[in-house]
Structures are given as structure tokens and as C-alpha cells.
Design a protein around this motif. Structure first.
Motif, PDB file in Angstrom:
ATOM      1  N   GLU A   1       7.917 -14.389  -2.687  1.00  0.00           N
ATOM      2  CA  GLU A   1       6.796 -15.319  -2.871  1.00  0.00           C
ATOM      3  C   GLU A   1       7.146 -16.693  -2.301  1.00  0.00           C
ATOM      4  OE1 GLU A   1       3.554 -15.499  -3.893  1.00  0.00           O
ATOM      5  OE2 GLU A   1       3.793 -17.656  -3.560  1.00  0.00           O
TER       6      GLU A   1
ATOM      7  N   ARG B   1      -6.947 -14.715 -14.059  1.00  0.00           N
ATOM      8  CA  ARG B   1      -5.971 -14.382 -13.014  1.00  0.00           C
ATOM      9  C   ARG B   1      -4.542 -14.778 -13.416  1.00  0.00           C
ATOM     10  NH1 ARG B   1      -3.797 -16.657  -8.427  1.00  0.00           N
ATOM     11  NH2 ARG B   1      -3.524 -15.246  -6.647  1.00  0.00           N
TER      12      ARG B   1
ATOM     13  N   ASP C   1      -6.316  -9.900   0.658  1.00  0.00           N
ATOM     14  CA  ASP C   1      -6.916 -10.959   1.474  1.00  0.00           C
ATOM     15  C   ASP C   1      -6.236 -11.089   2.845  1.00  0.00           C
ATOM     16  OD1 ASP C   1      -8.626 -11.549  -0.592  1.00  0.00           O
ATOM     17  OD2 ASP C   1      -8.022 -13.646  -0.808  1.00  0.00           O
TER      18      ASP C   1
HETATM   19  C1  LIG Z   1     -12.614 -19.199  -7.306  1.00  0.00           C
HETATM   20  C2  LIG Z   1     -12.430 -17.766  -6.954  1.00  0.00           C
HETATM   21  C3  LIG Z   1     -13.081 -16.780  -7.693  1.00  0.00           C
HETATM   22  C4  LIG Z   1     -12.917 -15.437  -7.378  1.00  0.00           C
HETATM   23  N1  LIG Z   1     -13.578 -14.496  -8.114  1.00  0.00           N
HETATM   24  C5  LIG Z   1     -13.392 -13.195  -7.837  1.00  0.00           C
HETATM   25  C6  LIG Z   1     -14.019 -12.180  -8.642  1.00  0.00           C
HETATM   26  O1  LIG Z   1     -14.754 -12.479  -9.598  1.00  0.00           O
HETATM   27  N2  LIG Z   1     -13.787 -10.872  -8.332  1.00  0.00           N
HETATM   28  C7  LIG Z   1     -12.985 -10.528  -7.292  1.00  0.00           C
HETATM   29  O2  LIG Z   1     -12.814  -9.323  -7.061  1.00  0.00           O
HETATM   30  N3  LIG Z   1     -12.381 -11.463  -6.516  1.00  0.00           N
HETATM   31  C8  LIG Z   1     -12.562 -12.774  -6.753  1.00  0.00           C
HETATM   32  N4  LIG Z   1     -11.923 -13.717  -6.001  1.00  0.00           N
HETATM   33  C9  LIG Z   1     -11.064 -13.312  -4.873  1.00  0.00           C
HETATM   34  C10 LIG Z   1      -9.662 -12.958  -5.328  1.00  0.00           C
HETATM   35  O3  LIG Z   1      -9.082 -13.992  -6.087  1.00  0.00           O
HETATM   36  C11 LIG Z   1      -8.770 -12.671  -4.114  1.00  0.00           C
HETATM   37  O4  LIG Z   1      -9.434 -11.812  -3.246  1.00  0.00           O
HETATM   38  C12 LIG Z   1      -7.457 -12.011  -4.559  1.00  0.00           C
HETATM   39  O5  LIG Z   1      -6.733 -12.883  -5.394  1.00  0.00           O
HETATM   40  C13 LIG Z   1      -6.635 -11.622  -3.348  1.00  0.00           C
HETATM   41  O6  LIG Z   1      -5.390 -11.140  -3.778  1.00  0.00           O
HETATM   42  P1  LIG Z   1      -4.183 -11.032  -2.755  1.00  0.00           P
HETATM   43  O7  LIG Z   1      -3.038 -10.504  -3.553  1.00  0.00           O
HETATM   44  O8  LIG Z   1      -4.593 -10.316  -1.540  1.00  0.00           O
HETATM   45  O9  LIG Z   1      -3.891 -12.520  -2.270  1.00  0.00           O
HETATM   46  P2  LIG Z   1      -3.531 -13.816  -3.082  1.00  0.00           P
HETATM   47  O10 LIG Z   1      -3.913 -13.686  -4.507  1.00  0.00           O
HETATM   48  O11 LIG Z   1      -4.067 -14.955  -2.285  1.00  0.00           O
HETATM   49  O12 LIG Z   1      -1.940 -13.876  -3.057  1.00  0.00           O
HETATM   50  C14 LIG Z   1      -1.207 -14.146  -1.905  1.00  0.00           C
HETATM   51  C15 LIG Z   1       0.181 -14.632  -2.327  1.00  0.00           C
HETATM   52  O13 LIG Z   1       0.998 -14.706  -1.159  1.00  0.00           O
HETATM   53  C16 LIG Z   1       1.751 -15.903  -1.192  1.00  0.00           C
HETATM   54  N5  LIG Z   1       2.118 -16.246   0.196  1.00  0.00           N
HETATM   55  C17 LIG Z   1       1.339 -16.823   1.139  1.00  0.00           C
HETATM   56  N6  LIG Z   1       2.021 -16.935   2.289  1.00  0.00           N
HETATM   57  C18 LIG Z   1       3.252 -16.406   2.078  1.00  0.00           C
HETATM   58  C19 LIG Z   1       4.414 -16.231   2.891  1.00  0.00           C
HETATM   59  N7  LIG Z   1       4.445 -16.642   4.180  1.00  0.00           N
HETATM   60  N8  LIG Z   1       5.513 -15.652   2.350  1.00  0.00           N
HETATM   61  C20 LIG Z   1       5.518 -15.241   1.034  1.00  0.00           C
HETATM   62  N9  LIG Z   1       4.436 -15.395   0.216  1.00  0.00           N
HETATM   63  C21 LIG Z   1       3.326 -15.964   0.738  1.00  0.00           C
HETATM   64  C22 LIG Z   1       0.805 -16.900  -1.858  1.00  0.00           C
HETATM   65  O14 LIG Z   1       1.499 -18.022  -2.383  1.00  0.00           O
HETATM   66  C23 LIG Z   1       0.170 -16.022  -2.940  1.00  0.00           C
HETATM   67  O15 LIG Z   1       0.918 -16.030  -4.121  1.00  0.00           O
HETATM   68  C24 LIG Z   1     -12.085 -15.070  -6.290  1.00  0.00           C
HETATM   69  C25 LIG Z   1     -11.418 -16.063  -5.546  1.00  0.00           C
HETATM   70  C26 LIG Z   1     -11.588 -17.397  -5.869  1.00  0.00           C
HETATM   71  C27 LIG Z   1     -10.863 -18.450  -5.067  1.00  0.00           C
END
Ligand SMILES: Cc1cc2nc3c(=O)[nH]c(=O)nc-3n(C[C@H](O)[C@H](O)[C@H](O)COP(=O)(O)OP(=O)(O)OC[C@H]3O[C@@H](n4cnc5c(N)ncnc54)[C@H](O)[C@@H]3O)c2cc1C
Length: 374
Positions: free
Chosen positions: A30, A101, A301
Motif C-alpha cells: 500500500e 468503507r 477502479d
Molecule cells: C464518495 C464515494 C461514494 C461511493 N459510493 C459507492 C457505493 O455506494 N457503491 C459502490 O459500489 N461504490 C461506491 N463508490 C466507489 C468505490 O468506493 C470504489 O469503486 C472502490 O473503493 C474501488 O476499490 P479499489 O480497491 O479498486 O480501489 P481503491 O479503494 O481506490 O483502493 C486503491 C488503493 O491503492 C492504493 N494505491 C494507489 N496507488 C498505489 C501504488 N502506486 N502503489 C501501492 N498502492 C497504491 C491507494 O492508496 C488505495 O489504498 C464510491 C466512491 C466514492 C468516492
């Protein structure tokens, strides 16, 4: 089999938990210096698909705890004016379960090996087919598979699929949270509805835990430590396209657009936690061109970032984690080779991931008000 996961967001942690449960070695890297370095505790609505995927990756002994720390999504999905009079309907919503979250991330972290302060900067595929991840600080890490779960600005994607880049929708919003006091508990019609003001929309959602998370963990799974979070109202104001805050704080910017609004709505913003309000922009990533399956893949994402108005980004990231977990178990148990398993995952993920992004973009205009006049 050894898996390196870049990113301790919901998707990366869920995958790592699922692999741990299957006896597959997984290490998470992370970028943030600590798990609580930034506040990321907003409310998420999980669909039945997302919730089942999450359950599938968690040890069954934690299922009662999971059920205790969620809440029920409900709401009339109305369109209200700033004095709370109904002026329309948003249309039927989908059934769902609400989670916090920040709380969920703490549950998912339990028992995992997570290296913080490890920003991935690139990787190399080695001659023996393994992959070596490089970090801004610290030693490189070698694994059979590297999973880029590093969010919308993914460093893994920048190497694997440099042509896939985020698109800024121009939509900005301020998000915050406020303790759910008795005064606000009465605003039931407003939860899940859109309050349409002059060029802005305010969206409110209640996070009511079935049991306070810290107490639930102490009672149901003492090996898990959850934060002491109480019920709250999550609010989000969608600004006019390309809106900026100017020099004001997020709360001041929101309040400046609420002249004449119902006093309870203004009070929600006035009583919000200043450390937990922030301006966010909506960027999307659309999965288009596939690459040949190899020892590096993407999840969440990093490959299909949706607009939060679609309410499906976390659901899709959790679905990826569960699907990839199941494909990798096939490989670990010898029913499939690793690249075949990764290919199976990517083929399905590209289809539903693209659909999730399209759905979220279709839902965006209903929440954005009026012409660009920020
Ligand atoms: C306000 C808000 C409300 C939302 N509501 C909903 C909802 O109701 N329902 C729903 O399904 N979705 C919702 N979402 C979307 C959801 O939060 C995201 O789609 C989801 O968290 C994506 O998860 P992820 O694990 O792909 O990425 P993330 O949760 O973005 O995690 C990525 C991680 O990678 C780390 N990182 C980044 N770059 C690097 C690197 N180079 N090396 C190592 N680590 C790194 C970051 O620090 C982070 O911890 C919402 C989003 C927001 C902003």
C-alpha cells in the motif's frame, strides 16, 4: 503460488482475504504511510452481488460479524426542493446493504500481511515467468502474479495498458459526514433522495449500524479490532460542472450555496466533522483493449473506475476479487494453468466492468444540475 497485490483498497484486501482463506500466499503493498493516513470512511451501498462476493472472500466465522456491522439501504428516492417539498421522483432504486468503507477495510485487514509506505513504481516480467514489483522505497517483491488493485491512478495499469487512461467528467462534489442525531433522524424522506437547489444537488444517506462495529467485533470475533464509529449522515453536494471551492473550506463552500434552504439541511452541514469533508472529482476508466494474459492483471477502479452516482464501483471491485480468487484456486489446485486462470478472469471482468462504467455514466446527468456556472 505467491500473489503480490498492489493497493489496500476494498478490492485488493478482499482478494487477499479470499486467497488467504484458500491457503494461497498473498502480500499487499500500500502506498499510504499508514492504513488510517487519510480518512476514507464514506458509506457504500452494496448490491446483493457485491455483498455475496465479499462474503465469499471472508472466513465463514466472520459472517455473523459482517451481518452485524452493516445497515439496511432504504429511501423513497424522491426529488425534493430545498424546503423539502417533493417535486419529482428519481425512479426505483436497487435493493442494497450499506457499509462503512473505513470499518469494512479494518475487517478486511485482519490477519493479512500489508506493507504500508510501499508505492509501486513499476514491474519487470522475469525470464522464468515470474514478476518483480518495484517500489519507491524498500526491496522489490517477486511473485507468480502481480495484481494491480491500486485505484483510478493505477501505476500497474500505466505499464500494462498505457493507452487506458482516466477521463475527467468535469463533475466535482464535496462529501462529508455528520453524527446522526435525533434532529436528523426525522429527515427520512430526504435519505436516498436528491435535493435540487440552484445549480447544485445535495444527496443524503443514513449509515445506521445494526450494532456499533467495535462492540460487535468484541462480542462476535474478538480477533478483529474495529473502529468506534457511530451512526452518521453521509452528505454529498454535487457542484456545477467544473465547479471549484475557491479559497473557502468544503463546508463553507457548500453552505454558501444553501441560502434559504431548510434549517435542518443547513444544520447537517454546519454540524459535520471538518476533518472528514473534502472536494472530490469524478474520473472514470473504461476498460477497452485487452492485453495478452500474463503474470500481471488489474482489478477494481484500476481498470473500470465508475462514477459514484452509479453506486457500483465497490460492488464491481468486490466481484473482481471473488472471481479472481475462484480462478486462482482452479490454478492452485491444478485444474487450470495460471495464465489460463488469469485469462478466464479478464474475459469476464472486461465485460461486466465496461457495463458498470456505462451504467454509472448513464446515471450521472440525473444528479448534475443546470449549466456550467461555477
Ligand atoms: C464518495 C464515494 C461514494 C461511493 N459510493 C459507492 C457505493 O455506494 N457503491 C459502490 O459500489 N461504490 C461506491 N463508490 C466507489 C468505490 O468506493 C470504489 O469503486 C472502490 O473503493 C474501488 O476499490 P479499489 O480497491 O479498486 O480501489 P481503491 O479503494 O481506490 O483502493 C486503491 C488503493 O491503492 C492504493 N494505491 C494507489 N496507488 C498505489 C501504488 N502506486 N502503489 C501501492 N498502492 C497504491 C491507494 O492508496 C488505495 O489504498 C464510491 C466512491 C466514492 C468516492
Amino acid at each position: 503460488m505467491r500473489v503480490s497485490v498492489a493497493g489496500a483498497g476494498l478490492g485488493g484486501l478482499c482478494l487477499a482475504q479470499g486467497l488467504r482463506g484458500a491457503g494461497i500466499e498473498a502480500e499487499v503493498y500500500e502506498r499510504d504511510p499508514a492504513i488510517s493516513a487519510r480518512f476514507q470512511g464514506y458509506r457504500l451501498v452494496l448490491s446483493p452481488v457485491g455483498f455475496e462476493a465479499l462474503r465469499g472472500c471472508l472466513p465463514p466465522r466472520w459472517h455473523p460479524l459482517l451481518d452485524a456491522i452493516v445497515g439496511d439501504a432504504y429511501g423513497e428516492r424522491l426529488i425534493l426542493d430545498p424546503r423539502l417539498n417533493q417535486i419529482g421522483e428519481l425512479g426505483p432504486g436497487r435493493p442494497g446493504i450499506v457499509v462503512d468503507r473505513h470499518v469494512l477495510r479494518h475487517l478486511l485487514l485482519t490477519g493479512l500481511t500489508v506493507r504500508t509506505g510501499a508505492a509501486l513504481t513499476g514491474y519487470d516480467v522475469l525470464a522464468d515467468g515470474k514478476v518483480e514489483a518495484r517500489f519507491a522505497h524498500g526491496d522489490p517483491a517477486t511473485a507468480d502474479l502481480l495484481v494491480g488493485a491500486d485505484g483510478v491512478g493505477s501505476a500497474v495499469r500505466a505499464v500494462l495498458s498505457p493507452q487506458t487512461t482516466p477521463t475527467d467528467t468535469g463533475v466535482r462534489f464535496v462529501i462529508g459526514r455528520t453524527p446522526l442525531t435525533e434532529r436528523f433522524a426525522g429527515l427520512t424522506r430526504a435519505f436516498g433522495s436528491k435535493i435540487a437547489g440552484d445549480g447544485v444537488s445535495l444527496l443524503l444517506g443514513a449509515m445506521r449500524f445494526r450494532t456499533p462495529p467495535k462492540e460487535a467485533a468484541e462480542e462476535l470475533a474478538p480477533e478483529v479490532t474495529l473502529p468506534d464509529v457511530r451512526d452518521y449522515v453521509r452528505w454529498a453536494m454535487i457542484l456545477p460542472p467544473n465547479g471549484s471551492l475557491g479559497a473557502t473550506t468544503p463546508q463553507e463552500a457548500v453552505l454558501s450555496r444553501m441560502a434559504g434552504w431548510h434549517p435542518d439541511l443547513r444544520a447537517i452541514i454546519e454540524q459535520s466533522d471538518p476533518d472528514n469533508s473534502t472536494l472530490l472529482s469524478i474520473r472514470v476508466v473504461e476498460p477497452r483493449e485487452r492485453w495478452a494474459p500474463g503474470p500481471v492483471t488489474l482489478l477494481g477502479d484500476a481498470i473500470h473506475a465508475t462514477s459514484p452516482t452509479g453506486g457500483n464501483g465497490a460492488n464491481t471491485a468486490l466481484r473482481d476479487a471473488d472471481l479472481l480468487r475462484r480462478c486462482l484456486i482452479e490454478a492452485a489446485e491444478g485444474r487450470q494453468d495460471l495464465l489460463g486462470a488469469v485469462g478466464d478472469y479478464e474475459r469476464q471482468m472486461f465485460t461486466y466492468g465496461a457495463e458498470a462504467v456505462r451504467h454509472s455514466l448513464d446515471a450521472l446527468p440525473a444528479f448534475v444540475q443546470g449549466p456550467a456556472s461555477a
